[in-house]
Design an enzyme around this catalytic site. Structure first.
Site, PDB file in Angstrom:
ATOM      1  N   ILE A 189      54.501  15.790   1.775  1.00 60.00           N
ATOM      2  CA  ILE A 189      53.710  14.959   0.874  1.00 60.00           C
ATOM      3  C   ILE A 189      53.213  13.709   1.594  1.00 60.00           C
ATOM      4  O   ILE A 189      53.869  13.188   2.486  1.00 60.00           O
ATOM      5  CB  ILE A 189      54.482  14.595  -0.412  1.00 60.00           C
ATOM      6  CG1 ILE A 189      55.685  13.710  -0.118  1.00 60.00           C
ATOM      7  CG2 ILE A 189      54.912  15.844  -1.159  1.00 60.00           C
ATOM      8  CD1 ILE A 189      56.370  13.179  -1.362  1.00 60.00           C
ATOM      9  N   CYS A 190      52.046  13.254   1.213  1.00 60.26           N
ATOM     10  CA  CYS A 190      51.425  12.077   1.825  1.00 60.26           C
ATOM     11  C   CYS A 190      52.033  10.813   1.223  1.00 60.26           C
ATOM     12  O   CYS A 190      51.909  10.563   0.032  1.00 60.26           O
ATOM     13  CB  CYS A 190      49.920  12.106   1.587  1.00 60.26           C
ATOM     14  SG  CYS A 190      49.080  10.662   2.232  1.00 60.26           S
ATOM     15  N   LEU A 191      52.683  10.031   2.081  1.00 61.34           N
ATOM     16  CA  LEU A 191      53.289   8.775   1.640  1.00 61.34           C
ATOM     17  C   LEU A 191      52.804   7.596   2.464  1.00 61.34           C
ATOM     18  O   LEU A 191      53.358   6.508   2.382  1.00 61.34           O
ATOM     19  CB  LEU A 191      54.818   8.873   1.752  1.00 61.34           C
ATOM     20  CG  LEU A 191      55.494   9.909   0.875  1.00 61.34           C
ATOM     21  CD1 LEU A 191      56.976  10.001   1.201  1.00 61.34           C
ATOM     22  CD2 LEU A 191      55.305   9.584  -0.589  1.00 61.34           C
TER      23      LEU A 191
END
Length: 185
Positions: A118-120
């Site tokens: 996931i993009c964090l």
């Protein structure tokens, strides 16, 4: 933590901060860090359960505590959507945050990297860097994964990219019933 709602701030305030600056290659110091990680995860889980907001199960997948696996879920339109969860502790941990993976969602949203990570980068990683080494796995789940699920799952469900397990089973059941009635004829 400007920009976070009061509920999130309250929960984060109840997760113990960690003090040991150690990664997987640091021997005894890493074992001490793992104890702190477990204490923080237990506290976070207890807070969630007391607020009727239980949304994940996670445990170390190896004795070294460098691989973690579990399940997370999000309730949307009164339906629970479950996703397998996994991540490895980076060698440079805690300076580098873990990259949380939801492999079953790989390729279903632009806010994800290859492999279901996931993009964090925009919201969470600067916060992690500012709070290193006090943040740990529980903080990554609370401030990284939870908001990501809240933002992405409704969009994925509404667009049809993610289906509820009951909806996936229904066409198979209908096909089986149809073939059963055809065989009876």
């Amino acid at each position: 933590m400007e920009g976070w709602d009061k509920g999130t701030k309250s929960v984060v305030g109840e997760i113990p901060l960690l003090s040991t600056r150690a990664g997987p290659r640091d021997g005894e110091a890493w074992r001490q860090r793992l104890k702190e990680e477990y204490r923080a995860l237990i506290a976070y889980t207890s807070v969630n359960k007391s607020k009727d907001n239980d949304w994940f199960r996670i445990s170390a997948a190896n004795p070294e505590g460098t691989r973690w696996e579990g399940t997370c879920w999000y309730v949307h339109n009164l339906r629970r959507y479950e996703f397998p969860l996994q991540f490895d502790i980076p060698v440079a941990y805690p300076q580098v945050a873990p990259e949380i993976e939801l492999p079953t969602l790989d390729g279903k949203t632009h806010k994800m990297y290859r492999g279901g990570k996931i993009c964090l980068t925009v919201h969470f990683k600067p916060l992690w860097a500012k709070n290193c080494p006090r943040f740990g796995i529980a903080h990554a789940l609370c401030l990284g994964l939870a908001p990501w699920l809240a933002a992405e799952v409704p969009i994925l469900v509404d667009s049809g990219m993610v289906k509820h397990k009951d909806d996936e089973a229904a066409p198979a059941d209908a096909a089986a019933a149809a073939s059963g009635s055809a065989a009876a004829s």
